[in-house]
Design a protein around this motif. Structure first.
Motif, PDB file in Angstrom:
ATOM      1  N   SER A  71      13.694  36.359 -17.974  1.00 43.45           N
ATOM      2  CA  SER A  71      14.845  35.454 -18.097  1.00 43.45           C
ATOM      3  C   SER A  71      14.407  34.010 -18.311  1.00 43.45           C
ATOM      4  O   SER A  71      15.219  33.102 -18.395  1.00 43.45           O
ATOM      5  CB  SER A  71      15.691  35.535 -16.829  1.00 43.45           C
ATOM      6  OG  SER A  71      14.943  35.011 -15.748  1.00 43.45           O
ATOM      7  N   GLU A  72      13.128  33.788 -18.399  1.00 40.97           N
ATOM      8  CA  GLU A  72      12.592  32.423 -18.410  1.00 40.97           C
ATOM      9  C   GLU A  72      12.004  32.193 -19.810  1.00 40.97           C
ATOM     10  O   GLU A  72      11.424  33.124 -20.396  1.00 40.97           O
ATOM     11  CB  GLU A  72      11.604  32.398 -17.246  1.00 40.97           C
ATOM     12  CG  GLU A  72      10.637  31.308 -17.084  1.00 40.97           C
ATOM     13  CD  GLU A  72       9.513  31.352 -18.061  1.00 40.97           C
ATOM     14  OE1 GLU A  72       9.199  30.278 -18.575  1.00 40.97           O
ATOM     15  OE2 GLU A  72       8.943  32.434 -18.336  1.00 40.97           O
ATOM     16  N   PRO A  73      12.153  30.970 -20.405  1.00 44.82           N
ATOM     17  CA  PRO A  73      11.901  30.812 -21.838  1.00 44.82           C
ATOM     18  C   PRO A  73      10.460  31.026 -22.304  1.00 44.82           C
ATOM     19  O   PRO A  73      10.255  31.478 -23.427  1.00 44.82           O
ATOM     20  CB  PRO A  73      12.353  29.376 -22.148  1.00 44.82           C
ATOM     21  CG  PRO A  73      12.530  28.686 -20.852  1.00 44.82           C
ATOM     22  CD  PRO A  73      12.733  29.738 -19.809  1.00 44.82           C
ATOM     23  N   THR A  74       9.458  30.733 -21.464  1.00 43.15           N
ATOM     24  CA  THR A  74       8.082  30.886 -21.965  1.00 43.15           C
ATOM     25  C   THR A  74       7.640  32.348 -21.977  1.00 43.15           C
ATOM     26  O   THR A  74       6.742  32.728 -22.719  1.00 43.15           O
ATOM     27  CB  THR A  74       7.067  30.092 -21.114  1.00 43.15           C
ATOM     28  OG1 THR A  74       6.976  30.691 -19.806  1.00 43.15           O
ATOM     29  CG2 THR A  74       7.454  28.642 -20.983  1.00 43.15           C
ATOM     30  N   GLY A  75       8.244  33.168 -21.120  1.00 46.29           N
ATOM     31  CA  GLY A  75       7.826  34.577 -21.024  1.00 46.29           C
ATOM     32  C   GLY A  75       6.467  34.759 -20.384  1.00 46.29           C
ATOM     33  O   GLY A  75       5.893  35.845 -20.440  1.00 46.29           O
ATOM     34  N   LEU A  76       5.949  33.714 -19.748  1.00 49.99           N
ATOM     35  CA  LEU A  76       4.574  33.766 -19.232  1.00 49.99           C
ATOM     36  C   LEU A  76       4.500  33.820 -17.706  1.00 49.99           C
ATOM     37  O   LEU A  76       3.424  33.979 -17.147  1.00 49.99           O
ATOM     38  CB  LEU A  76       3.803  32.523 -19.710  1.00 49.99           C
ATOM     39  CG  LEU A  76       3.568  32.431 -21.217  1.00 49.99           C
ATOM     40  CD1 LEU A  76       3.077  31.039 -21.603  1.00 49.99           C
ATOM     41  CD2 LEU A  76       2.570  33.489 -21.674  1.00 49.99           C
ATOM     42  N   LEU A  77       5.641  33.674 -17.029  1.00 46.61           N
ATOM     43  CA  LEU A  77       5.608  33.564 -15.565  1.00 46.61           C
ATOM     44  C   LEU A  77       5.779  34.926 -14.900  1.00 46.61           C
ATOM     45  O   LEU A  77       6.353  35.854 -15.476  1.00 46.61           O
ATOM     46  CB  LEU A  77       6.701  32.606 -15.098  1.00 46.61           C
ATOM     47  CG  LEU A  77       6.609  31.182 -15.679  1.00 46.61           C
ATOM     48  CD1 LEU A  77       7.776  30.331 -15.203  1.00 46.61           C
ATOM     49  CD2 LEU A  77       5.280  30.535 -15.301  1.00 46.61           C
TER      50      LEU A  77
END
Ligand SMILES: O=C(O)CCC(=O)C(=O)O
Length: 259
Positions: free
Chosen positions: A183-189
């Motif tokens: 759900s977070e824009p970078t997709g990295l967390l």
């Protein structure tokens, strides 16, 4: 704690590996580089990128200046890569006190650089790093070779819980890539709803200490709300002979390979 025991939990802390004079010299080099690079950026010569989460990045002199999102007056969050900008930083790649234990984590006799970074985490404005592994970002650039990258984080100031010490989940590297927060824009967390971070430990250490960890370790750090900076230099090592991160294009489509 003996080195082998530290390695099995996935991170190694070597207190005061650098003495006060050595630490101060690295700190002075860091500030000199920052002053030079931000002066150039202020002259309007930098290429500017704004991330989906609003963070502003400027490219100048072969480094990326990452600005704190909400600091007034403006403050730099990080510079990366950075060691090519000062001989005192570059010399640390071959410092035996660092390369000895890093060889054990990278599992290679011959080491090369992957990338480097200065995190400034300035007094009062240094912002949080949310739960993540370094691995997904590096995987998008280096593919499966990213598994062999490990970081030596050299603390240039005393690190305490209240100035944004790293929190690490011991043993998390053994579980491989953690589920990511879609759900977070970078997709990295890391998705903490699907990853247990309850066993995290906070790593407090005096200036000059070095913390070492592989790219798969799950970690975060809080904001720095104190009146003391919490600066660090990160050297990311890999087996010798492989391309460095800046030479590898970021391929976001590779994230589809990861959970
Ligand atoms: O400097 C910190 O507190 C966080 C370092 C980190 O996790 C990173 O740079 O990816």
């Amino acid at each position: 704690m003996p080195l082998d025991e530290q390695l099995s939990r996935g991170f190694v802390l070597l207190p005061r590996l650098l003495d006060a004079a050595g630490t101060a010299a690295v700190g002075e080099a860091a500030e000199a580089v920052l002053a030079r690079v931000t002066k150039k950026a202020s002259e309007g010569v930098a290429d500017v990128t704004v991330w989906p989460d609003g963070h502003r990045l400027e490219q100048v002199d072969g480094t990326t200046v990452h600005w704190e999102p909400d600091a007034r007056p403006p403050a730099v969050r990080s510079l990366a890569p950075v060691t090519h900008l000062h001989p005192a930083l570059d010399a640390l790649w071959t410092d035996d006190r660092i390369t000895g234990p890093i060889r054990r984590i990278v599992n290679s006799e011959r080491l090369g650089p992957f990338t480097s970074k200065l995190n400034f985490k300035r007094a009062g404005v240094g912002s949080e790093f949310r739960w993540h592994q370094d691995y997904p970002y590096w995987y998008c650039c280096a593919g499966p070779d990213a598994r062999d990258v490990a970081t030596a984080m050299i603390f240039l100031d005393d690190v305490t819980t209240d100035n944004g010490a790293l929190e690490i989940v011991p043993g998390s590297h053994l579980a491989g890539p953690a589920p990511r927060d879609r759900s977070e824009p970078t997709g990295l967390l890391v998705d903490t709803a699907r990853t247990d971070v309850s066993g995290a430990v906070t790593v407090e250490a005096p200036a000059g200490s070095v913390l070492m960890f592989p790219g798969l370790i799950v970690h975060r750090s809080g904001p720095n709300r104190t009146a003391r900076d919490r600066r660090s230099l990160l050297l990311c090592f890999q087996p010798a002979g492989r391309p460095e991160l800046p030479a590898l294009p970021y391929r976001a489509e590779r994230l589809a390979d990861l959970p």
